[in-house]
Design an enzyme around this catalytic site. Structure first.
Site, PDB file in Angstrom:
ATOM      1  N   ARG A  59       1.078  -5.124  12.107  1.00 45.49           N
ATOM      2  CA  ARG A  59       0.236  -5.326  13.290  1.00 45.49           C
ATOM      3  C   ARG A  59       0.668  -6.604  13.973  1.00 45.49           C
ATOM      4  O   ARG A  59       1.099  -7.560  13.296  1.00 45.49           O
ATOM      5  CB  ARG A  59      -1.236  -5.499  12.887  1.00 45.49           C
ATOM      6  CG  ARG A  59      -2.028  -4.223  12.739  1.00 45.49           C
ATOM      7  CD  ARG A  59      -2.225  -3.489  14.067  1.00 45.49           C
ATOM      8  NE  ARG A  59      -2.987  -2.277  13.897  1.00 45.49           N
ATOM      9  CZ  ARG A  59      -2.474  -1.078  13.605  1.00 45.49           C
ATOM     10  NH1 ARG A  59      -1.175  -0.941  13.454  1.00 45.49           N
ATOM     11  NH2 ARG A  59      -3.255  -0.021  13.484  1.00 45.49           N
ATOM     12  N   HIS A  81       5.538   0.061  19.329  1.00 45.74           N
ATOM     13  CA  HIS A  81       4.533   0.556  18.373  1.00 45.74           C
ATOM     14  C   HIS A  81       4.697   2.066  18.142  1.00 45.74           C
ATOM     15  O   HIS A  81       3.787   2.854  18.430  1.00 45.74           O
ATOM     16  CB  HIS A  81       3.120   0.226  18.873  1.00 45.74           C
ATOM     17  CG  HIS A  81       2.101   0.184  17.777  1.00 45.74           C
ATOM     18  ND1 HIS A  81       1.038  -0.684  17.769  1.00 45.74           N
ATOM     19  CD2 HIS A  81       1.962   0.915  16.634  1.00 45.74           C
ATOM     20  CE1 HIS A  81       0.300  -0.490  16.690  1.00 45.74           C
ATOM     21  NE2 HIS A  81       0.846   0.483  15.986  1.00 45.74           N
ATOM     22  N   ILE A 127       6.287  -3.971  10.936  1.00 45.12           N
ATOM     23  CA  ILE A 127       5.742  -2.667  11.373  1.00 45.12           C
ATOM     24  C   ILE A 127       4.235  -2.638  11.081  1.00 45.12           C
ATOM     25  O   ILE A 127       3.625  -1.576  11.087  1.00 45.12           O
ATOM     26  CB  ILE A 127       6.435  -1.461  10.684  1.00 45.12           C
ATOM     27  CG1 ILE A 127       6.297  -1.513   9.153  1.00 45.12           C
ATOM     28  CG2 ILE A 127       7.886  -1.358  11.104  1.00 45.12           C
ATOM     29  CD1 ILE A 127       6.563  -0.177   8.488  1.00 45.12           C
ATOM     30  N   SER A 167      -3.314  -7.514  -4.448  1.00 43.77           N
ATOM     31  CA  SER A 167      -3.449  -7.218  -5.879  1.00 43.77           C
ATOM     32  C   SER A 167      -2.159  -6.561  -6.363  1.00 43.77           C
ATOM     33  O   SER A 167      -1.475  -5.861  -5.594  1.00 43.77           O
ATOM     34  CB  SER A 167      -4.643  -6.298  -6.108  1.00 43.77           C
ATOM     35  OG  SER A 167      -4.557  -5.214  -5.223  1.00 43.77           O
ATOM     36  N   GLY A 206       0.858  -1.188   0.000  1.00 44.49           N
ATOM     37  CA  GLY A 206       0.000   0.000   0.000  1.00 44.49           C
ATOM     38  C   GLY A 206       0.891   1.235   0.000  1.00 44.49           C
ATOM     39  O   GLY A 206       2.054   1.192  -0.406  1.00 44.49           O
ATOM     40  N   GLU A 256      -0.158  -7.067  22.256  1.00 40.47           N
ATOM     41  CA  GLU A 256       0.505  -5.911  22.871  1.00 40.47           C
ATOM     42  C   GLU A 256      -0.475  -5.146  23.762  1.00 40.47           C
ATOM     43  O   GLU A 256      -1.671  -5.135  23.467  1.00 40.47           O
ATOM     44  CB  GLU A 256       1.119  -4.999  21.790  1.00 40.47           C
ATOM     45  CG  GLU A 256       0.112  -4.337  20.879  1.00 40.47           C
ATOM     46  CD  GLU A 256       0.789  -3.572  19.738  1.00 40.47           C
ATOM     47  OE1 GLU A 256       1.610  -4.138  19.018  1.00 40.47           O
ATOM     48  OE2 GLU A 256       0.456  -2.386  19.594  1.00 40.47           O
TER      49      GLU A 256
HETATM   50  C1  8YV Z   1      -0.897   4.336  15.767  1.00 43.23           C
HETATM   51  C2  8YV Z   1      -0.694   2.772  13.764  1.00 43.23           C
HETATM   52  O1  8YV Z   1      -0.007   5.005  16.563  1.00 43.23           O
HETATM   53  O2  8YV Z   1      -1.791   4.281  12.325  1.00 43.23           O
HETATM   54  C3  8YV Z   1      -1.618   3.108  12.645  1.00 43.23           C
HETATM   55  O3  8YV Z   1      -2.196   2.164  12.052  1.00 43.23           O
HETATM   56  O4  8YV Z   1      -0.385   1.664  13.974  1.00 43.23           O
HETATM   57  C4  8YV Z   1      -0.098   3.852  14.608  1.00 43.23           C
HETATM   58  O5  8YV Z   1       0.193   4.945  13.807  1.00 43.23           O
HETATM   59  C5  8YV Z   1      -1.601   3.328  16.630  1.00 43.23           C
HETATM   60  O6  8YV Z   1      -2.450   2.503  15.911  1.00 43.23           O
HETATM   61  C6  8YV Z   1      -2.381   4.046  17.718  1.00 43.23           C
HETATM   62  O7  8YV Z   1      -3.684   4.308  17.356  1.00 43.23           O
END
Ligand code: 8YV
Length: 337
Positions: free
Chosen positions: A250, A297, A248, A190, A167, A279
């Site tokens: 999830r 994170h 980076i 895709s 993406g 987490e």
């Molecule tokens: C956030 C992230 O800090 O935007 C995302 O998807 O993983 C991070 O930028 C985190 O999700 C807190 O909401």
């Protein structure tokens, strides 16, 4: 009676919830137009508390720590919008939100470059063993320096980078990789257009080919039931023993127990993790290993970008409550215009 406060009379402003601490200036701006239930002490709500906090409000700003599902929405009859301060929205049950007539929004674009920078930073720290080396210095081991006895790393320049999830952020990482003379291969649900592939200098390959041939594997795909454990023991077994794995994306995309085992047995060279299954709890075996770089994170965590994320979430919330289409509406079918 003119001097009586809102708390005595009951505020005429619409009520909103800000579920996590935000920048004070942003909160002050919201307070001009809304009766704000804020959580500046930043204690994460339990599901029961969240359900209670959402009752009676017309809008809410939340982050990944708040799960918005049918249970959270059970008593939220007045709720029109939940604005995530995050681009990923796996904390949202979007069908449940749509069924409840609640708009769901996220914060795309404003964090793309910051997150791509961090992906690269984590790759470099992992391949070049930067945190391990820092501990070496702090532990007073510099006197052991030798040509062969430093923490020796793996090269990044002219190596092959395999990106899973192409993406906006994946493409940003690919463009950075080009400057390092890297060969970029990718796998995605895709395929990109020819023009986008050319701009990233990236070649589409199967997941298996990517895992077998990449020197560094970077995970940037969204989390869903389908992407759960995209990388488990079977996939790690395909990787080179000299390879690194960077997550980076999830927690839950990698089977952290299988990864810890592989790192312990040195079946891959190292891993860099910004996200974890369950987490803020981190798999205890990962904490014991030196060939893994751990971060809490923080991929989007620069001052400018976190401010931009909060501002976009507020813009989404204000648009929805003014009857307009929020700029980053996810469940677009809910908006009738
Ligand atoms: C956030 C992230 O800090 O935007 C995302 O998807 O993983 C991070 O930028 C985190 O999700 C807190 O909401």
């Amino acid at each position: 009676m003119k001097t009586q406060s809102n708390s005595l009379l009951g505020s005429s402003k619409p009520k909103i919830l800000v579920a996590r601490a935000i920048f004070p200036e942003a909160l002050a701006k919201l307070e001009e137009s809304f009766d704000v239930r804020s959580n500046q002490e930043d204690r994460i709500f339990t599901p029961e508390e969240l359900q209670k906090e959402l009752s009676g409000v017309v809008g809410a700003l939340v982050a990944g720590s708040e799960r918005i599902d049918a249970n959270a929405l059970a008593h939220a009859e007045n709720l029109k919008i939940v604005a995530n301060i995050s681009v990923g929205y796996n904390n949202f049950d979007v069908p449940a939100m749509t069924a409840a007539g609640v708009m769901a929004t996220n914060t795309p674009d404003v964090l793309t470059d910051t997150t791509a920078d961090f992906g690269f930073a984590l790759l470099m720290a992992t391949a070049r063993r930067i945190t391990e080396s820092e501990h070496w210095v702090r532990a007073g081991q510099w006197d052991k320096w030798s040509i062969v006895n430093n923490p020796l790393g793996m090269d990044i320049h002219h190596s092959t980078l395999g990106i899973v999830g192409m993406g906006r952020i994946g493409q940003g990482i690919a463009k950075r990789a080009l400057a390092f003379g890297m060969k970029v291969i990718y796998h995605n649900r895709s395929r990109l257009s020819d023009a986008d592939e050319k701009a990233c200098g990236a070649k589409y390959v199967s997941k298996e080919e990517l895992l077998r041939t990449a020197d560094h594997v970077m995970l940037v795909l969204p989390y869903s039931a389908q992407s759960h454990h995209t990388i488990g023991a079977k996939e790690i077994a395909l990787m080179k023993p000299t390879a690194t794995l960077i997550n980076i994306a999830r927690g839950g995309i990698v089977d952290d127990a299988a990864l810890a085992q592989a790192l312990k047995e040195k079946r891959i060279f190292a891993a860099g993790l910004d996200v974890f299954e369950g987490e803020p709890v981190v798999h205890p075996d990962l904490l014991k290993l030196s060939n893994v770089v751990l971060a809490p994170h923080i991929a989007s965590a620069t001052e400018a970008t976190r401010r931009a994320m909060v501002d976009l979430a507020i813009e989404n919330l204000c648009a929805a409550l003014a009857g307009k289409k929020p700029p980053s509406l996810i469940n677009v079918e809910i908006y009738s215009g």
